[in-house]
Design a protein around this motif. Structure first.
Motif, PDB file in Angstrom:
ATOM      1  N   TRP A   1       4.521  -1.908  22.782  1.00 21.34           N
ATOM      2  CA  TRP A   1       5.343  -1.929  21.569  1.00 21.34           C
ATOM      3  C   TRP A   1       4.827  -2.938  20.540  1.00 21.34           C
ATOM      4  CZ3 TRP A   1       6.921  -3.298  26.450  1.00 21.34           C
ATOM      5  CH2 TRP A   1       6.981  -4.664  26.705  1.00 21.34           C
ATOM      6  N   ILE A   2       3.567  -3.347  20.652  1.00 15.61           N
ATOM      7  CA  ILE A   2       2.987  -4.356  19.772  1.00 15.61           C
ATOM      8  C   ILE A   2       3.277  -4.070  18.300  1.00 15.61           C
ATOM      9  CG2 ILE A   2       0.750  -3.153  19.681  1.00 15.61           C
ATOM     10  CD1 ILE A   2       1.176  -6.952  19.545  1.00 15.61           C
ATOM     11  N   ARG A   3       3.543  -5.141  17.556  1.00 14.16           N
ATOM     12  CA  ARG A   3       3.660  -5.066  16.109  1.00 14.16           C
ATOM     13  C   ARG A   3       2.778  -6.144  15.514  1.00 14.16           C
ATOM     14  NH1 ARG A   3       4.801  -0.911  17.142  1.00 14.16           N
ATOM     15  NH2 ARG A   3       6.663   0.277  16.752  1.00 14.16           N
ATOM     16  N   PHE A   4       2.053  -5.763  14.474  1.00 13.80           N
ATOM     17  CA  PHE A   4       1.230  -6.679  13.704  1.00 13.80           C
ATOM     18  C   PHE A   4       1.902  -6.822  12.347  1.00 13.80           C
ATOM     19  CE2 PHE A   4      -1.483  -4.421  16.655  1.00 13.80           C
ATOM     20  CZ  PHE A   4      -2.258  -5.433  17.208  1.00 13.80           C
ATOM     21  N   VAL A   5       2.112  -8.050  11.905  1.00  7.84           N
ATOM     22  CA  VAL A   5       2.811  -8.305  10.652  1.00  7.84           C
ATOM     23  C   VAL A   5       1.916  -9.182   9.778  1.00  7.84           C
ATOM     24  CG1 VAL A   5       4.893  -9.245   9.589  1.00  7.84           C
ATOM     25  CG2 VAL A   5       5.026  -8.201  11.872  1.00  7.84           C
ATOM     26  N   GLY A   6       1.498  -8.625   8.655  1.00  3.69           N
ATOM     27  CA  GLY A   6       0.689  -9.369   7.697  1.00  3.69           C
ATOM     28  C   GLY A   6       1.572  -9.857   6.570  1.00  3.69           C
ATOM     29  N   ILE A   7       1.530 -11.162   6.325  1.00  8.68           N
ATOM     30  CA  ILE A   7       2.340 -11.773   5.272  1.00  8.68           C
ATOM     31  C   ILE A   7       1.428 -12.070   4.087  1.00  8.68           C
ATOM     32  CG2 ILE A   7       3.854 -13.708   4.657  1.00  8.68           C
ATOM     33  CD1 ILE A   7       4.962 -11.994   6.963  1.00  8.68           C
ATOM     34  N   GLY A   8       1.750 -11.501   2.943  1.00  6.87           N
ATOM     35  CA  GLY A   8       1.001 -11.728   1.713  1.00  6.87           C
ATOM     36  C   GLY A   8       1.981 -11.653   0.563  1.00  6.87           C
ATOM     37  N   HIS A   9       1.571 -11.005  -0.516  1.00 10.29           N
ATOM     38  CA  HIS A   9       2.526 -10.781  -1.612  1.00 10.29           C
ATOM     39  C   HIS A   9       3.643  -9.870  -1.144  1.00 10.29           C
ATOM     40  CE1 HIS A   9       0.094 -12.948  -4.412  1.00 10.29           C
ATOM     41  NE2 HIS A   9      -0.957 -12.195  -4.150  1.00 10.29           N
TER      42      HIS A   9
ATOM     43  N   ILE B   1       3.591  -4.075   8.074  1.00  2.77           N
ATOM     44  CA  ILE B   1       3.820  -4.009   9.523  1.00  2.77           C
ATOM     45  C   ILE B   1       3.086  -2.790  10.070  1.00  2.77           C
ATOM     46  CG2 ILE B   1       5.554  -3.810  11.355  1.00  2.77           C
ATOM     47  CD1 ILE B   1       7.566  -5.019   9.279  1.00  2.77           C
ATOM     48  N   TRP B   2       2.326  -3.018  11.159  1.00  3.71           N
ATOM     49  CA  TRP B   2       1.546  -1.956  11.768  1.00  3.71           C
ATOM     50  C   TRP B   2       1.780  -1.914  13.274  1.00  3.71           C
ATOM     51  CZ3 TRP B   2      -0.706  -5.794   8.723  1.00  3.71           C
ATOM     52  CH2 TRP B   2      -1.218  -5.394   7.493  1.00  3.71           C
ATOM     53  N   ASP B   3       1.629  -0.735  13.863  1.00  3.22           N
ATOM     54  CA  ASP B   3       1.429  -0.646  15.308  1.00  3.22           C
ATOM     55  C   ASP B   3      -0.088  -0.680  15.517  1.00  3.22           C
ATOM     56  OD1 ASP B   3       0.467   1.947  14.722  1.00  3.22           O
ATOM     57  OD2 ASP B   3       2.163   2.950  15.630  1.00  3.22           O
ATOM     58  N   HIS B   4      -0.545  -0.625  16.759  1.00  5.86           N
ATOM     59  CA  HIS B   4      -1.976  -0.774  17.003  1.00  5.86           C
ATOM     60  C   HIS B   4      -2.790   0.338  16.343  1.00  5.86           C
ATOM     61  CE1 HIS B   4      -5.817  -0.792  19.274  1.00  5.86           C
ATOM     62  NE2 HIS B   4      -5.677  -2.097  19.072  1.00  5.86           N
ATOM     63  N   GLN B   5      -2.370   1.587  16.495  1.00  7.49           N
ATOM     64  CA  GLN B   5      -3.161   2.694  15.936  1.00  7.49           C
ATOM     65  C   GLN B   5      -3.267   2.595  14.426  1.00  7.49           C
ATOM     66  OE1 GLN B   5      -4.925   5.225  17.753  1.00  7.49           O
ATOM     67  NE2 GLN B   5      -5.859   5.225  15.723  1.00  7.49           N
ATOM     68  N   ARG B   6      -2.171   2.283  13.766  1.00  9.59           N
ATOM     69  CA  ARG B   6      -2.211   2.187  12.299  1.00  9.59           C
ATOM     70  C   ARG B   6      -3.097   1.025  11.862  1.00  9.59           C
ATOM     71  NH1 ARG B   6       2.320   0.380   8.294  1.00  9.59           N
ATOM     72  NH2 ARG B   6       1.198   0.711   6.362  1.00  9.59           N
ATOM     73  N   LEU B   7      -3.048  -0.086  12.584  1.00 12.56           N
ATOM     74  CA  LEU B   7      -3.920  -1.223  12.258  1.00 12.56           C
ATOM     75  C   LEU B   7      -5.386  -0.819  12.383  1.00 12.56           C
ATOM     76  CD1 LEU B   7      -3.895  -4.383  11.650  1.00 12.56           C
ATOM     77  CD2 LEU B   7      -4.498  -4.580  14.055  1.00 12.56           C
ATOM     78  N   VAL B   8      -5.724  -0.135  13.471  1.00 16.78           N
ATOM     79  CA  VAL B   8      -7.098   0.336  13.670  1.00 16.78           C
ATOM     80  C   VAL B   8      -7.500   1.270  12.530  1.00 16.78           C
ATOM     81  CG1 VAL B   8      -8.573   1.767  15.141  1.00 16.78           C
ATOM     82  CG2 VAL B   8      -7.084   0.040  16.173  1.00 16.78           C
ATOM     83  N   ASP B   9      -6.665   2.264  12.244  1.00 20.84           N
ATOM     84  CA  ASP B   9      -6.988   3.236  11.201  1.00 20.84           C
ATOM     85  C   ASP B   9      -7.199   2.561   9.847  1.00 20.84           C
ATOM     86  OD1 ASP B   9      -6.716   5.237  13.114  1.00 20.84           O
ATOM     87  OD2 ASP B   9      -4.731   5.880  12.407  1.00 20.84           O
ATOM     88  N   GLU B  10      -6.338   1.610   9.499  1.00 24.44           N
ATOM     89  CA  GLU B  10      -6.396   1.012   8.167  1.00 24.44           C
ATOM     90  C   GLU B  10      -7.456  -0.084   8.043  1.00 24.44           C
ATOM     91  OE1 GLU B  10      -2.611   0.097   6.461  1.00 24.44           O
ATOM     92  OE2 GLU B  10      -1.840   2.102   6.903  1.00 24.44           O
ATOM     93  N   THR B  11      -7.857  -0.710   9.148  1.00 30.45           N
ATOM     94  CA  THR B  11      -8.861  -1.769   9.053  1.00 30.45           C
ATOM     95  C   THR B  11     -10.271  -1.288   9.356  1.00 30.45           C
ATOM     96  OG1 THR B  11      -8.482  -2.508  11.335  1.00 30.45           O
ATOM     97  CG2 THR B  11      -7.210  -3.608   9.581  1.00 30.45           C
ATOM     98  N   GLU B  12     -10.410  -0.059   9.828  1.00 23.82           N
ATOM     99  CA  GLU B  12     -11.736   0.466  10.174  1.00 23.82           C
ATOM    100  C   GLU B  12     -12.755   0.321   9.038  1.00 23.82           C
ATOM    101  OE1 GLU B  12     -14.967   2.244  12.092  1.00 23.82           O
ATOM    102  OE2 GLU B  12     -13.182   1.300  12.916  1.00 23.82           O
TER     103      GLU B  12
END
Length: 171
Positions: A70-78, A82-93
């Motif tokens: 159930w991992i969540r990645f949360v990037g704080i900026g402006h 919030i991403w799950d693992h697959q979305r983080l992989v897809d968007e950072t590739e």
């Protein structure tokens, strides 16, 4: 005819953009024992998996073994992303494909029994211009009796408004 073909290409390109980033397959694999046996191992692996030379091989499968389902990645900026693992992989590739280096420069760990909070100060180098930046990863981890798992990762990059506090830098 040419105008119709041009219009069709324009529509297809726009539809591709609306769909978002391409899906990147993440292979299923068993975790490496040294990656999950202790906090030092999982933190070493956390940084190892994202260090990729331009167009170098990715370690998305190994990366996935570090995290709870159930991992969540949360990037704080402006804004907050919030991403799950697959979305983080897809968007950072695309960023990783261009070459990405991230290394830990300091760590503060608070542990109680089978839970831990790690504040990990990092510096990154990315892209063809070798852009440098720093920030802090905040990780929540737990031990299930067999291994360590990362339950969440929140990070914020350093800015003029939010410099890294001195206690999160090497003395």
């Amino acid at each position: 005819m040419i105008r119709c073909l041009g219009t069709a290409c324009f529509i297809l390109l726009n539809l591709a953009c609306l769909r978002g980033p391409a899906h990147v397959p993440v292979p299923t694999q068993a975790p490496l024992r040294e990656d999950v046996v202790d906090l030092d191992g999982i933190m070493k692996a956390f940084y190892d998996v994202v260090n990729v030379a331009p167009d170098g091989p990715r370690q998305w499968g190994r990366d996935r073994t570090l995290y709870s389902p159930w991992i969540r990645f949360v990037g704080i900026g402006h804004e907050v992303d919030i991403w799950d693992h697959q979305r983080l992989v897809d968007e950072t590739e695309p960023m990783v494909r261009a070459g990405f280096r991230e290394r830990e420069i300091h760590r503060v760990t608070h542990r109680y029994g089978n839970i831990a909070t790690v504040l990990s100060t990092y510096e990154t180098e990315s892209g063809p211009e070798h852009t440098l930046s720093r920030g802090v990863n905040s990780l929540q981890l737990y031990h299930d009796g067999r291994r360590w798992w990362i339950a969440s990762v929140t990070w914020q990059s350093e800015t003029k408004e939010h410099p890294i506090p001195v206690e999160l830098l090497k003395p």
